[in-house]
Design an enzyme around this catalytic site. Structure first.
Site, PDB file in Angstrom:
ATOM      1  N   ALA A  21       0.856  -1.260   0.001  1.00  0.00           N
ATOM      2  CA  ALA A  21      -0.227   0.474  -0.320  1.00  0.00           C
ATOM      3  C   ALA A  21       0.693   1.347   0.378  1.00  0.00           C
ATOM      4  O   ALA A  21       0.406   2.408  -0.702  1.00  0.00           O
ATOM      5  CB  ALA A  21      -0.708   0.013   1.045  1.00  0.00           C
ATOM      6  N   THR A  25      -0.053   4.622  -1.887  1.00  0.00           N
ATOM      7  CA  THR A  25      -0.545   6.338  -1.394  1.00  0.00           C
ATOM      8  C   THR A  25      -0.041   7.625  -1.445  1.00  0.00           C
ATOM      9  O   THR A  25      -0.145   8.297  -1.759  1.00  0.00           O
ATOM     10  CB  THR A  25       0.329   6.372   0.420  1.00  0.00           C
ATOM     11  OG1 THR A  25       1.073   5.746   0.121  1.00  0.00           O
ATOM     12  CG2 THR A  25      -1.124   4.942   0.850  1.00  0.00           C
ATOM     13  N   ARG A  33      -4.752  -0.810   6.069  1.00  0.00           N
ATOM     14  CA  ARG A  33      -3.966  -1.044   7.367  1.00  0.00           C
ATOM     15  C   ARG A  33      -3.884   0.137   7.547  1.00  0.00           C
ATOM     16  O   ARG A  33      -3.129  -0.347   8.811  1.00  0.00           O
ATOM     17  CB  ARG A  33      -4.024  -1.935   6.953  1.00  0.00           C
ATOM     18  CG  ARG A  33      -4.278  -3.771   6.114  1.00  0.00           C
ATOM     19  CD  ARG A  33      -3.203  -4.886   6.560  1.00  0.00           C
ATOM     20  NE  ARG A  33      -4.343  -5.486   6.039  1.00  0.00           N
ATOM     21  CZ  ARG A  33      -4.407  -6.069   4.709  1.00  0.00           C
ATOM     22  NH1 ARG A  33      -4.057  -5.530   3.449  1.00  0.00           N
ATOM     23  NH2 ARG A  33      -5.980  -7.121   4.089  1.00  0.00           N
ATOM     24  N   GLN A  97       0.647  -6.355  -3.693  1.00  0.00           N
ATOM     25  CA  GLN A  97      -0.366  -6.488  -2.667  1.00  0.00           C
ATOM     26  C   GLN A  97      -1.448  -5.848  -3.794  1.00  0.00           C
ATOM     27  O   GLN A  97      -2.829  -6.118  -2.837  1.00  0.00           O
ATOM     28  CB  GLN A  97      -0.204  -6.366  -1.481  1.00  0.00           C
ATOM     29  CG  GLN A  97       0.817  -7.399  -1.284  1.00  0.00           C
ATOM     30  CD  GLN A  97       0.934  -7.156   0.477  1.00  0.00           C
ATOM     31  OE1 GLN A  97       0.674  -7.289   0.750  1.00  0.00           O
ATOM     32  NE2 GLN A  97       2.270  -5.956   0.732  1.00  0.00           N
ATOM     33  N   ASP A 100      -4.380  -1.642  -7.892  1.00  0.00           N
ATOM     34  CA  ASP A 100      -5.106  -0.225  -8.198  1.00  0.00           C
ATOM     35  C   ASP A 100      -4.743  -0.059  -9.705  1.00  0.00           C
ATOM     36  O   ASP A 100      -5.053   0.814 -10.105  1.00  0.00           O
ATOM     37  CB  ASP A 100      -4.512   0.771  -7.177  1.00  0.00           C
ATOM     38  CG  ASP A 100      -2.999   0.351  -7.328  1.00  0.00           C
ATOM     39  OD1 ASP A 100      -2.339  -0.109  -7.797  1.00  0.00           O
ATOM     40  OD2 ASP A 100      -3.157   1.061  -5.667  1.00  0.00           O
ATOM     41  N   HIS A 115      -2.834  -9.799  -5.231  1.00  0.00           N
ATOM     42  CA  HIS A 115      -4.467 -10.034  -5.124  1.00  0.00           C
ATOM     43  C   HIS A 115      -4.957  -9.752  -6.025  1.00  0.00           C
ATOM     44  O   HIS A 115      -6.287  -9.666  -5.570  1.00  0.00           O
ATOM     45  CB  HIS A 115      -4.549  -8.614  -3.332  1.00  0.00           C
ATOM     46  CG  HIS A 115      -3.710  -9.084  -2.442  1.00  0.00           C
ATOM     47  ND1 HIS A 115      -3.191  -8.366  -1.455  1.00  0.00           N
ATOM     48  CD2 HIS A 115      -3.329 -10.727  -2.683  1.00  0.00           C
ATOM     49  CE1 HIS A 115      -2.143  -9.348  -0.374  1.00  0.00           C
ATOM     50  NE2 HIS A 115      -2.602 -10.546  -0.696  1.00  0.00           N
ATOM     51  N   THR A 182       5.293  -1.789   2.075  1.00  0.00           N
ATOM     52  CA  THR A 182       4.889  -2.897   2.974  1.00  0.00           C
ATOM     53  C   THR A 182       5.392  -3.443   4.395  1.00  0.00           C
ATOM     54  O   THR A 182       6.954  -3.404   4.091  1.00  0.00           O
ATOM     55  CB  THR A 182       4.661  -4.216   1.925  1.00  0.00           C
ATOM     56  OG1 THR A 182       3.651  -5.196   3.019  1.00  0.00           O
ATOM     57  CG2 THR A 182       5.621  -4.943   1.811  1.00  0.00           C
ATOM     58  N   SER A 183       4.554  -3.097   4.574  1.00  0.00           N
ATOM     59  CA  SER A 183       5.243  -4.242   6.913  1.00  0.00           C
ATOM     60  C   SER A 183       5.202  -5.643   6.481  1.00  0.00           C
ATOM     61  O   SER A 183       6.133  -6.064   7.369  1.00  0.00           O
ATOM     62  CB  SER A 183       3.952  -3.977   7.553  1.00  0.00           C
ATOM     63  OG  SER A 183       2.693  -3.993   7.765  1.00  0.00           O
ATOM     64  N   ASN A 206      10.720   1.257   4.020  1.00  0.00           N
ATOM     65  CA  ASN A 206      10.000   1.623   4.445  1.00  0.00           C
ATOM     66  C   ASN A 206       9.653   2.510   5.520  1.00  0.00           C
ATOM     67  O   ASN A 206      10.655   3.070   6.200  1.00  0.00           O
ATOM     68  CB  ASN A 206       9.175   0.512   4.886  1.00  0.00           C
ATOM     69  CG  ASN A 206       8.054   0.240   5.168  1.00  0.00           C
ATOM     70  OD1 ASN A 206       6.766   0.042   4.714  1.00  0.00           O
ATOM     71  ND2 ASN A 206       7.703   0.322   6.491  1.00  0.00           N
TER      72      ASN A 206
END
Ligand SMILES: [Zn+2]
Length: 232
Positions: A21, A25, A33, A97, A100, A115, A182-183, A206
């Site tokens: 994500a 963003t 999340r 993941q 979009d 996904h 991503t975490s 990150n």
């Protein structure tokens, strides 16, 4: 950009980007999340994005998707663009993941939508694909009255076998693995790290410090700045 990191990119021929994500963003798409994301604003996101709910309340599912997931004006950013350029040189694969379509818009050549993708829409009754523009006008397949749905992995559905096999193949052949935005907490995506070529260095770019079950180099940075500085 540390010289040693630029050299890692320059010397690698089988880079795998594992992304989430945080890449989107930067294009103005909210993170499900994260602290301000959809996921925490609405505790029932897991239910609304389940196949169970799609069947129980097709209209509610449709409204939820349309109002919360689609950002048709969002454009790829420098992270997408630099990664896409490396895939066009046949030196990288992106496993994302994100759902979009921004990697597609950026021209990413070797891409696994782990996904699925919101912009692939099909009829659950006849399995015909329809343009997303039709879906955004109506959830009903005109031809047979079936329910249309985006080809995304809902919370109670499994990852496609194609996505899994392409991902495992890329991980096993990687000579550099780069985690971005991503975490690595959501499974089965996070489990891909277990299948990494043990000789491949792992970088994680990150904003927040990550804890991973593998040796890796943490680069706590704004990924847009990092990729803007990267020469590809
Ligand atoms: Zn149909």
């Amino acid at each position: 950009m540390a010289v040693a990191e630029q050299e890692l990119f320059d010397q690698a021929n089988h880079i795998v980007f594992l992304t989430g994500a945080g890449v989107s963003t930067a294009s103005g798409i909210p993170d499900f999340r994260s602290a301000n994301g959809l996921y925490t604003q609405n505790q029932n996101a897991e239910y609304y994005l389940s196949h169970r709910y799609f069947v129980a309340d097709p209209e509610g599912f449709y409204e939820y998707c349309k109002n919360n997931l689609y950002f048709p004006d969002a454009k790829p950013n420098v992270i997408h663009e630099k990664q896409a350029a490396l895939t066009q040189q046949n030196r990288a694969t992106v496993i994302t993941q994100n759902i979009d379509n921004l990697y597609e818009e950026a021209g990413t050549k070797h891409l696994v939508d782990f996904h699925g993708n919101l912009y692939n829409v099909y009829c659950e009754k006849c399995h015909e694909t329809v343009p997303v523009a039709d879906y955004l006008k109506s959830r009903i397949h005109e031809k047979d009255g079936g329910n249309l749905r985006p080809d995304i992995v809902l919370y109670d559905e499994g990852i496609s076998q194609d996505a899994i096999s392409q991902s495992l193949n890329a991980m096993a052949n990687a000579d550099l693995i780069v985690i971005v935005g991503t975490s690595m907490k959501v499974y089965p995506f996070a489990g891909l790290l277990q299948y990494a070529n043990p000789a491949a260095p792992i970088l994680a770019i990150n904003q927040q410090q990550l804890a991973l079950p593998v040796d890796f180099k943490m680069i706590q940075a704004d990924a847009t700045k990092y990729f803007a500085d990267l020469t590809v």
